[in-house]
Design a protein around this motif. Structure first.
Motif, short mmCIF file in Angstrom:
data_model
loop_
_atom_site.label_atom_id
_atom_site.label_comp_id
_atom_site.label_asym_id
_atom_site.label_seq_id
_atom_site.Cartn_x
_atom_site.Cartn_y
_atom_site.Cartn_z
N LEU A 39 26.11 27.86 41.77
CA LEU A 39 26.47 28.36 43.10
C LEU A 39 27.69 27.64 43.66
CD1 LEU A 39 22.94 28.80 44.70
CD2 LEU A 39 24.52 30.61 44.01
N ASP A 77 31.78 28.83 42.74
CA ASP A 77 32.56 29.88 43.40
C ASP A 77 33.07 30.95 42.44
OD1 ASP A 77 32.26 28.68 45.90
OD2 ASP A 77 34.12 27.54 45.71
N LEU A 79 28.78 38.16 44.19
CA LEU A 79 27.82 38.00 45.27
C LEU A 79 26.40 38.32 44.84
CD1 LEU A 79 27.23 37.35 48.21
CD2 LEU A 79 27.78 39.74 48.77
N ASP A 80 26.21 39.42 44.12
CA ASP A 80 24.85 39.80 43.73
C ASP A 80 24.20 38.76 42.82
OD1 ASP A 80 26.68 40.56 41.74
OD2 ASP A 80 25.40 42.19 41.01
N GLU A 81 24.97 38.16 41.91
CA GLU A 81 24.43 37.10 41.06
C GLU A 81 24.12 35.85 41.87
OE1 GLU A 81 26.32 36.16 37.28
OE2 GLU A 81 27.17 38.18 37.26
N ALA A 82 24.99 35.52 42.80
CA ALA A 82 24.76 34.36 43.65
C ALA A 82 23.49 34.53 44.47
CB ALA A 82 25.97 34.13 44.57
N LEU A 83 23.27 35.72 44.98
CA LEU A 83 22.07 35.97 45.76
C LEU A 83 20.81 35.87 44.90
CD1 LEU A 83 23.23 38.90 48.06
CD2 LEU A 83 22.66 36.56 48.74
N GLU A 84 20.87 36.37 43.67
CA GLU A 84 19.73 36.26 42.76
C GLU A 84 19.43 34.81 42.43
OE1 GLU A 84 17.42 38.45 41.57
OE2 GLU A 84 18.33 39.76 43.06
N TYR A 138 20.20 32.23 44.29
CA TYR A 138 19.68 31.62 45.52
C TYR A 138 18.20 31.94 45.69
CZ TYR A 138 19.21 30.31 50.40
OH TYR A 138 18.79 29.73 51.56
N LYS A 139 17.85 33.20 45.45
CA LYS A 139 16.45 33.62 45.56
C LYS A 139 15.57 32.86 44.57
CE LYS A 139 13.64 37.81 45.15
NZ LYS A 139 13.66 39.26 44.87
N GLU A 140 16.05 32.70 43.35
CA GLU A 140 15.31 31.93 42.34
C GLU A 140 15.15 30.48 42.80
OE1 GLU A 140 15.64 30.43 37.69
OE2 GLU A 140 17.14 31.84 38.45
#
Length: 62
Positions: free
Chosen positions: A17, A20, A24-29, A31-33
């Motif tokens: 993360l 940079d 965005l979609d991978e970063a959100l996944e 983050y969720k993990e």
């Protein structure tokens, strides 16, 4: 996963993360993990704390 495995994976997630270079979609996944791993780790620590208190005969509630 063990507590130690969770910490290693969380470290990997943080590094990814911070890079940079993620969409965005991978970063959100990721983050969720990471949030899920954090919840699991907190539960493991609370269980360990309870186990130590029980072994020490400490019945006080915190």
């Amino acid at each position: 996963m063990t507590f130690e495995d969770n910490l290693k994976r969380l470290d990997e997630i943080v590094r990814q993360l911070e890079s940079d270079k993620l969409p965005l979609d991978e970063a959100l996944e990721l983050y969720k993990e990471g949030v899920g791993l954090t919840v699991e780790s907190k539960k493991a620590l609370e269980n360990a704390k309870l186990t130590v208190k029980t072994m020490n005969g400490d019945n006080e509630n915190d």
